[in-house]
Design a protein around this motif. Structure first.
Motif, PDB file in Angstrom:
ATOM      1  N   ASN A   1      12.813 -20.023 -11.255  1.00 20.08           N
ATOM      2  CA  ASN A   1      11.573 -20.725 -10.952  1.00 20.08           C
ATOM      3  C   ASN A   1      10.430 -19.733 -11.105  1.00 20.08           C
ATOM      4  O   ASN A   1      10.397 -18.770 -10.365  1.00 20.08           O
ATOM      5  CB  ASN A   1      11.596 -21.301  -9.537  1.00 20.08           C
ATOM      6  N   PRO A   2       9.490 -19.891 -11.976  1.00 20.12           N
ATOM      7  CA  PRO A   2       9.352 -20.988 -12.942  1.00 20.12           C
ATOM      8  C   PRO A   2       9.832 -20.620 -14.339  1.00 20.12           C
ATOM      9  O   PRO A   2       9.888 -21.475 -15.198  1.00 20.12           O
ATOM     10  CB  PRO A   2       7.845 -21.216 -12.972  1.00 20.12           C
ATOM     11  N   THR A   3      10.198 -19.328 -14.600  1.00 19.44           N
ATOM     12  CA  THR A   3      10.614 -18.961 -15.954  1.00 19.44           C
ATOM     13  C   THR A   3      11.997 -18.326 -15.953  1.00 19.44           C
ATOM     14  O   THR A   3      12.448 -17.761 -14.952  1.00 19.44           O
ATOM     15  CB  THR A   3       9.624 -17.968 -16.607  1.00 19.44           C
ATOM     16  N   THR A   4      12.649 -18.413 -17.104  1.00 20.82           N
ATOM     17  CA  THR A   4      13.943 -17.782 -17.303  1.00 20.82           C
ATOM     18  C   THR A   4      14.000 -17.242 -18.727  1.00 20.82           C
ATOM     19  O   THR A   4      13.317 -17.755 -19.614  1.00 20.82           O
ATOM     20  CB  THR A   4      15.109 -18.754 -17.034  1.00 20.82           C
ATOM     21  N   THR A   5      14.791 -16.208 -18.936  1.00 18.62           N
ATOM     22  CA  THR A   5      14.942 -15.595 -20.251  1.00 18.62           C
ATOM     23  C   THR A   5      16.333 -15.898 -20.796  1.00 18.62           C
ATOM     24  O   THR A   5      17.331 -15.734 -20.091  1.00 18.62           O
ATOM     25  CB  THR A   5      14.735 -14.071 -20.177  1.00 18.62           C
TER      26      THR A   5
END
Length: 96
Positions: free
Chosen positions: A18-22
């Motif tokens: 939350n809110p980004t992932t790689t």
């Protein structure tokens, strides 16, 4: 072709996110590649990669938004890498 390099889809990190992932993946050979996010119904949420990529390691960040740049709901999502004859799908969890 890069010696010793294999085409592989890695686990996303962080997961849950939350809110980004790689999302990381490697390609043994250059070629047409797609990386797509799907919801539990199998519907396309967002296309992160759709085109020619070079061999090597790649990292793509997903910001938790759909193709119209709207925030998606919390829940389970799938990401699928396709390149040449390689296909792999993994799951990830968005927790808000």
């Amino acid at each position: 072709e890069i010696p010793g390099l294999v085409t592989k889809l890695e686990n996303n990190y962080p997961n849950p996110f939350n809110p980004t992932t790689t999302i990381a993946f490697s390609l043994a050979k250059p070629g047409r590649t797609s990386l797509v996010i799907y919801n539990l119904k199998g519907q396309v949420v967002k296309r992160l990669v759709n085109g020619e990529l070079n061999a090597g390691m790649h990292h793509v960040v997903w910001n938790g938004k759909d193709g119209s740049e709207r925030n998606v709901a919390s829940g389970m999502y799938f990401y699928r890498l396709e390149s040449g004859n390689f296909r792999s799908t993994r799951k990830m969890l968005l927790m808000k």
